[in-house]
Design an enzyme around this catalytic site. Structure first.
Site, PDB file in Angstrom:
ATOM      1  N   SER A 403     -21.048  -4.772  27.526  1.00  0.00           N
ATOM      2  CA  SER A 403     -20.890  -3.583  26.686  1.00  0.00           C
ATOM      3  C   SER A 403     -21.964  -2.532  26.937  1.00  0.00           C
ATOM      4  CB  SER A 403     -20.881  -3.986  25.214  1.00  0.00           C
ATOM      5  OG  SER A 403     -22.016  -4.774  24.904  1.00  0.00           O
ATOM      6  N   ASP A 517     -25.235 -13.820  27.408  1.00  0.00           N
ATOM      7  CA  ASP A 517     -25.554 -15.216  27.748  1.00  0.00           C
ATOM      8  C   ASP A 517     -26.769 -15.680  26.950  1.00  0.00           C
ATOM      9  OD1 ASP A 517     -24.052 -15.934  30.650  1.00  0.00           O
ATOM     10  OD2 ASP A 517     -24.337 -13.815  30.225  1.00  0.00           O
ATOM     11  N   HIS A 658     -26.695  -1.914  20.663  1.00  0.00           N
ATOM     12  CA  HIS A 658     -26.287  -1.250  21.889  1.00  0.00           C
ATOM     13  C   HIS A 658     -27.103   0.028  22.129  1.00  0.00           C
ATOM     14  CE1 HIS A 658     -22.760  -3.810  21.021  1.00  0.00           C
ATOM     15  NE2 HIS A 658     -22.671  -3.866  22.344  1.00  0.00           N
TER      16      HIS A 658
END
Length: 1474
Positions: A403, A517, A658
């Protein structure tokens, strides 16, 4: 008697429910007393410390001691999840009522400490709780609760304080499905809840209402049962966009935030006697956090307790300052009222509700820039080397990642959290192309200043599938596991786009992954290990490396993600922490300095180090037009700060996770500068607070920097290391063009016409060990599919010789080949569907998967594209042949291979199939045993036991060599049958280059440099030779193909000639398949190892070996007398050829005549009783009579017993006897003429009488009862040469019309005859003696009439009368009977397989050396013998039927257990050959 644990648990549960359940009023509501297991709960509060005060008149000064009754509305169901363990989900649903009771009991007990007179808790009854309760279902519960409280005489409804808990599941509500929704909007489901609360406010005085969102209760329960967290809201609500964790987190936040805003608005605080408080269950919890003594109690009880504690604390804590998060191992503290704050907190009495004023965000204006460089021109000529690549030479830009590359929230306005779902790809740092560099700083916009014609960048918003995304194929929420599929799609898009010259345009691809991850790493450490992380990146890079010419890849290392904690922990910043926790729990949920956090930080470093190691290996610098350059500028990036020293949230989207456009611009600058910094001198720490200037390429180094133009030596390289061997080839073909018009015939197929390449097989094709270093034995499990001789596509022909790389010289758009390493399921395996360890039995599954992939892949036009499919199988079957010569027989091998090829022939248009002769395992026996100091001798047994562990010149080795030849013959026969040359667009060509392999030798010893470290699998050196030989074979005409491989030869690649430009087939080779050689006899080859008799004559029939049989005999009719078996014309068709009889004939030997006695004579040459010739004097113990019916069986049995008793050659007491009974055809054929005389009852009674005689008179006897065949098939057999007709010889079947009721009735009678003979053998009487057994042999149960090539009945199986069997038919019956005898009861073949093969005779195995009976098949326990009175026949049938059913069940259980044991065995590819 021992009670099973599951039954004990059920009993206790029922006892508990019965004990605790009581009713109040009209049974609508239920109360529960305190469960025993919770009485010792460590409750820390001391009520006596709170000064007494009269009951409050205001809900905002309400104390715990004022509460008089506790009630609940709703249920505690969890949202069903597809990944949740089904049994657990159903258990939870059944116990929703119990959960409510437990939660309310704990809460009520807490309150009792302060208010002893509190009334028993109230929960909806089971009848009122719906399995999928929604908000609109809560209204009726609320009305019933109110009515119950009004009627309760112990409660003063007007004056007593009530605590009401409304349970609902936000996760089951449908939230807005797009970011276009405004935060204030309420869904219809929310409106239903508002109406419910309005009703309670109107009807219930003096009430404190907890609105309890139990979404996370389900997640806590599910967290131990699934990998990917809670079920996504999009799935529940069927929202059109793809589900993701971000979507779930944002939408849940939206729902909860909407409620908080509504309730804090004062809507339910208009009266002093009523309020509603929003309570959310703790976000994440494990049983270890519960302050309960760890006993054997259920986890559901612990979760219920946790919810109760959460509710309690929520009422005690100031609203808006609730403890939201507990880490693994952290116990939940129970909060207590204090003297200062003795009351329940409401929105009005909470003086802490108004949070600290938010720090003003720094201006978020978009950051443009400019770049003025003295030289912004491209190279004078298009460079051929990536090390001489100028920025202006770049024509195509692409990106892969998550993203952060997709641009989620990059353009969102402050506070618009829902808009974080929007992917602002046009603002993405590495590929966004919105506007231009003066307003939007991205790598793409920087490069456009050098080359305005750059393409590939993304614009606007949308997901990766939108047109505006173009070559930005990053996927929001992606982990490294998805990179290979992203890379595959990127390559396909570049190939398909007409604006891109795929071969000549220079491309730059930026890859950035790893944050997700790390965020998930603590939930599954093995899955998110650094090794797996870099392996996934490696697979994606392998795809790019193998398929894309002229590429510069930026590999940006993962950032140091722990700095995110600073933003999360700073209370002055208004971040949606619920969202942050959901997005990155492993970074945020642990305490500072905890072991878990230290582990995460270390893993973060390992990700970075392993990424460095991957690039430093040099594996992506094998071509001059490709490189991967590590850009490390984010490795040590700190959290940007404000002038006040606080984390600067202006760099982040509204979710505080983000990047906002400001951060994207700063990161783009850093990436650009990193690209121009020499390898080895690149910045690893970039302070985003500072706006750095864009640097320019220097005059001395105008290129994007690579290891070579930086004069950089990879740390892993050593000056003394030898250069990597070159396994490439040169192709000097002049004509590489496709056909002038698209070919429609496989016989006119040029190499350039091939568009798809594929392969199936075993580990040789999968590529095990091809790239393994000589001393790295464990690496043999690695499947180097990109190097596989027939399906690999790594690099190019210049450095890697494979069939696809050769074909790509003719057609660069070839697809289907594999790249890199991985299993058949990996994306980069593509159409290389070979499976390590595969045998012929599994080949059909492989081709089915292959065909499905070809049909579904958008890159392949399944109907139009020409395909080359290479198949190689057989070595693993041979390596296991000695363990089960029946299972791995040449006949079975051929049948499995035929099934797979038939499937391809039936399903695949336009295909040329290369059928490669398997590699003779004798070859690697030579290598293995000739290099005992270098090969893993200790693994010989597991690698190929049947060949590596037998002695030289031993019978076992000789037998294996013969089996290898038979396998090869079967392959050749299959192809040369012509069955695959019935269509113009399909053929199978045998490529025989492996039929003989000439090894290389060093000092007289086989050269292991051609093999992987296990000395079994070929390495790349060998595969290169395999590829060359395969290609050359494909261009050689049939009949002249090279049938040997010389590993030492300097093999050059052939070229199609002008005269013969096609891949060779039988037709364009003018080749005629050799006619099948005349069959001299119907004998069989005996391939069983020497097996003697038992050490001493067995006393038990259940331990009877073939060699123990001394006497053979038979009862029956003309099929056992072998009428017509040897007849050549009508003159002698009625002769009884007893010596050829399937069950009792003994003419000649097995090699010339296949009969049961001739098979047995291989085990015991001194067998007695078989018949020979045609004379009755030589009948031996064949007492069958032509025309006999079942009623004749007792008399035949008596005759047989007398002959045995009178024979001087037979020791009646000591000799083991094998007797075969086959009768009933004449009964069926005459049934319609006299149903009573030939009834099923008479048939079975006659069989029973014969068996009774044997049971009484014969010691040591094994009786075969062969089920009668299905006679309806005889109607198909007709011809001018038939001596008689079916109508005359079997009127009951021959005279009936097709589909007539009479024929259907005869079919039914036929089945009843079969069932009768089968069931009679289960009579308990025949199981009482240890030396007597009756076994039904059912190979005729489903009779298959053999057909010829034209699909008509094959009359060679029948005598000249077309009714009795010929010698060929008798041979097939003998094989079927023998094989049935070696198959366990319940697993016997129930159909005849009349196909000619000299190797169909099964062998006893070392594990199962005996003839199978009911007992040694595992269906009966050994029981003491006892006599039973005779019983009526029909009672026997009933008992037998019951025994049969039990037997079937036992067989199923046995097979299930056996299969489960097989599945539990660990798979070791090192110990698996091909």
């Amino acid at each position: 008697m021992r009670l099973q644990p599951s039954l004990l648990l059920l009993a206790l549960l029922l006892l508990k429910v019965t004990t605790i359940q009581a009713t109040l009023g009209n049974n609508s509501w239920e109360e529960q007393t305190w469960p025993e297991g919770l009485k010792n709960f460590p409750f820390p509060c001391r009520p006596e410390e709170i000064p007494f005060s009269p009951p409050s008149e205001s809900v905002h000064s309400l104390r715990i001691s004022d509460i008089r009754v506790v009630g609940a509305i709703g249920n505690l169901e969890t949202t069903p999840d597809a990944k949740m363990v089904l049994k657990r989900q159903k258990w939870i649903e059944r116990n929703q009522m119990q959960t409510c009771m437990q939660v309310m009991t704990v809460l009520s007990d807490f309150i009792k400490k302060f208010s002893p007179s509190v009334l028993p808790l109230l929960c909806p009854s089971r009848e009122k709780v719906l399995p999928r309760m929604r908000n609109e279902d809560l209204g009726p519960q609320a009305r019933e609760l109110v009515q119950h409280m009004k009627k309760n005489q112990k409660l003063n409804f007007r004056n007593d304080w009530k605590l009401i808990n409304v349970f609902f599941n936000a996760q089951s509500q449908c939230h807005p499905c797009s970011s276009s929704q405004k935060e204030g909007n309420m869904t219809s489901s929310m409106q239903e809840l508002i109406r419910l609360l309005d009703y309670l406010q109107k009807e219930v005085p003096k009430a404190f209402v907890n609105l309890v969102d139990i979404s996370e209760l389900g997640n806590s329960i599910q967290s131990n049962n699934q990998e990917n967290g809670p079920r996504d809201i999009n799935e529940v609500c069927e929202c059109p966009q793809e589900p993701s964790r971000l979507t779930t987190a944002v939408q849940r936040w939206y729902y909860q935030n909407s409620w908080e805003k509504l309730l804090t608005s004062g809507r339910y605080d208009t009266k002093d006697t009523f309020t509603v408080i929003y309570q959310s269950f703790l976000h994440e919890m494990e049983p270890s956090v519960f302050p309960i003594k760890q006993t054997s109690g259920s986890s559901l009880k612990k979760l219920s307790t946790a919810l109760a504690v959460s509710l309690w604390n929520g009422m005690i804590d100031p609203t808006g300052k609730k403890e939201e998060f507990f880490t693994t191992g952290q116990r939940i503290p129970v909060k207590c009222p204090t003297q200062k704050h003795p009351y329940l907190f409401t929105y009005r009495n909470n003086n802490k509700l108004s949070s600290t004023p938010e720090i003003k965000r720094i201006s978020e204006t978009r950051e443009g820039t400019e770049i003025r460089c003295p030289d912004m021109d491209p190279s004078n000529a298009v460079p051929t080397s990536v090390h001489h690549l100028r920025p202006a030479d770049i024509k195509v830009i692409g990106a892969l990642g998550d993203s952060l590359t997709a641009g989620n929230g990059a353009g969102s306005t402050p506070g618009n959290i829902l808009d974080v779902l929007t992917q602002y790809r046009g603002l993405s740092w590495s590929i966004g192309g919105n506007e231009n560099i003066s307003t939007v700083t991205t790598l793409a916009n920087i490069l456009r200043e050098f080359n305005p014609s750059l393409i590939g960048f993304s614009t606007g918003t949308g997901n990766q599938n939108s047109a505006a995304a173009f070559l930005n194929q990053a996927v929001a929420g992606a982990t490294s596991e998805t990179l290979p599929s992203q890379a595959r799609r990127l390559v396909d898009l570049m190939k398909e786009n007409k604006r891109i010259n795929f071969q000549d345009d220079w491309k730059i691809v930026t890859l950035f992954i790893g944050g997700n991850d790390l965020c998930d790493s603590c939930s599954d450490p093995p899955r998110y290990s650094s090794q797996n992380f870099t392996a996934h990146i490696g697979k994606a890079l392998d795809i790019l490396h193998a398929e894309v010419p002229r590429v510069f890849v930026n590999l940006v290392t993962v950032l140091s993600i722990v700095s995110l904690r600073e933003l999360y922990q700073e209370e002055s910043i208004n971040c949606p922490r619920v969202i942050l926790r959901s997005l990155c729990p492993c970074v945020l949920k642990f305490k500072d300095n905890s072991t878990e956090l230290t582990t995460l930080i270390e893993l973060n470093k390992q990700y970075q180090e392993e990424t460095h190691r991957l690039v430093d290996s040099g594996r992506y610098d094998t071509r001059d037009d490709f490189t991967v350059v590590l850009q490390p500028f984010l490795e040590q990036v700190p959290m940007p700060k404000t002038p006040e020293g606080l984390p600067d949230s202006s760099f982040f989207a509204p979710d505080c996770f983000h990047f906002h456009s400001k951060a994207h611009a700063r990161v783009a600058r850093s990436l650009w500068n990193n690209m121009l910094e020499p390898v080895g001198e690149k910045k690893k720490e970039e302070n985003l607070e500072n706006i750095v200037d864009l640097i320019c390429p220097s005059e001395s180094q105008p290129y994007l920097r690579t290891y070579k133009n930086s004069n950089y030596t990879y740390p892993t390289a050593t000056p003394t290391s030898s250069p990597k061997p070159d396994y490439g080839s040169q192709l000097w073909c002049e004509d590489r063009a496709p056909s002038a018009s698209f070919p429609t015939s496989v016989h006119a197929l040029k190499p350039a016409d091939i568009q798809v390449v594929a392969a199936v097989g075993d580990s040789l094709t999968a590529g095990n060990g091809i790239g393994s270093k000589p001393d790295d034995l464990p690496d043999v499990i690695t499947q180097y599919r990109g190097l596989s001789y027939s399906a690999g596509g790594d690099a190019s022909l210049e450095s890697v010789t494979t069939l696809p790389n050769i074909l790509r010289e003719f057609n660069m758009n070839l697809t289907g080949f594999a790249v890199g390493v991985g299993s058949a399921d990996d994306a980069n395996a593509f159409l290389n569907q070979a499976v390590p360890g595969a045998k012929a039995e599994g080949l059909k599954k492989q081709v089915q998967t292959l065909v499905q992939k070809m049909k579904s892949d958008p890159r392949i036009n399944f109907q139009r594209d020409w395909k080359v499919i290479t198949l190689l199988i057989g070595t693993t079957d041979l390596c296991d042949y000695c363990t089960d010569s029946n299972l791995y027989s040449a006949t079975n091998f051929s049948a499995y291979l035929r099934d797979a090829l038939d499937f391809l022939h039936r399903e695949v248009p336009r295909a040329l199939v290369n059928l490669v002769d398997f590699m003779n395992p004798i070859i690697f026996r030579q290598v293995f045993l000739g290099n005992q100091d270098k090969c893993p001798m200790t693994q010989a047994c597991s690698l190929c036991n049947c060949l590596l562990t037998v002695r030289e010149d031993s019978p076992e080795l000789a037998r294996m060599k013969e089996v290898v030849k038979v396998y090869q013959t079967k392959i050749r026969e299959l192809v040369e049958s012509g069955r695959y040359d019935t269509r113009e667009d399909f053929t199978i060509v045998l490529q025989p280059f492996l039929e003989e392999v000439k090894l290389a030798f060093q000092d007289g010893i086989p050269d292991v440099s051609f093999f992987a470290p296990d000395c079994i699998h070929p390495n790349q050196k060998f595969h290169s030779q395999l590829s060359r030989a395969l290609w050359n074979n494909m261009l050689q005409p049939l009949g002249k193909k090279m049938d040997f491989l010389d590993l030492t030869a300097d093999t050059t690649l052939s070229c199609p000639s002008l005269e013969e430009p096609f891949l060779r087939t039988y037709r364009n080779s003018n080749y005629t398949y050799p006619a099948n050689p005349a069959i001299e006899n119907w004998g069989s080859d005996f391939l069983c190892p020497e097996q003697g008799s038992s050490n001493s004559a067995p006393s038990s029939v259940h331990q009877l070996r073939p060699a123990d049989i001394k006497v053979v005999a038979a009862l029956g009719d003309s099929l056992t007398t072998a009428v017509g078996a040897g007849a050549k014309n009508n003159s002698n068709w009625s002769t009884a050829w007893r010596g050829l009889s399937w069950s009792i004939g003994g003419d000649g030997t097995l090699e010339t005549h296949t009969t049961l006695p001739n098979i047995l004579k291989k085990f015991n040459p001194h067998l007695h009783g078989f018949s020979t010739g045609t004379q009755e004097e030589a009948a031996g113990l064949n007492v069958a009579v032509e025309g006999a019916i079942a009623q004749d069986m007792p008399s035949q049995a008596r005759i047989l017993v007398d002959r045995m008793k009178n024979s001087s050659e037979i020791n009646l007491d000591q000799d083991w006897k094998l007797i075969t009974i086959f009768v009933g055809s004449n009964d069926l054929c005459q049934y319609c003429e006299n149903p009573e005389a030939h009834s099923v009852k008479n048939y079975v009674q006659s069989l029973q009488q014969a068996l009774d005689i044997f049971y009484k008179e014969l010691p040591r006897a094994f009786i075969n009862v062969v089920e009668i065949m299905e006679l309806v098939g005889l109607r198909q057999i007709q011809g001018e040469k038939c001596a008689v007709t079916t109508q005359s010889i079997c009127p009951c079947f021959g005279r009936s019309l097709d589909n007539s009721p009479e024929l259907q009735e005869m079919k039914n009678i036929n089945r009843h005859f079969q069932s009768g003979s089968s069931l009679i053998t289960y009579h308990h009487q025949y199981m009482e003696r240890e030396d007597f057994a009756v076994v039904v042999q059912p190979f005729f149960q489903s009779t298959v009439v053999p057909l010829d090539d034209k699909g008509k009945p094959d009359l060679s199986f029948f005598s000249v009368d077309c009714f009795h069997f010929s010698e060929r038919g008798h041979a097939e019956m003998a094989i079927a009977l023998w094989n049935n005898m070696l198959e366990p009861v319940g697993q016997k073949q129930t159909y005849n397989n009349f196909t000619h093969s000299r190797t169909k005779v099964k062998c006893p195995t070392s594990e199962n050396p005996y003839f199978f009976t009911m007992r040694n098949s595992g269906l009966l326990r050994k029981e003491a013998s006892h006599k039973t009175p005779s019983v009526p026949f029909w009672a026997v049938l009933v008992a037998a039927a019951a025994s049969f059913i039990v037997g079937v069940v036992l067989v199923m259980l046995w097979r299930t257990k056996k299969c489960s044991r097989r599945e539990e065995r660990p798979i070791s590819l090192v110990a698996t050959v091909f």
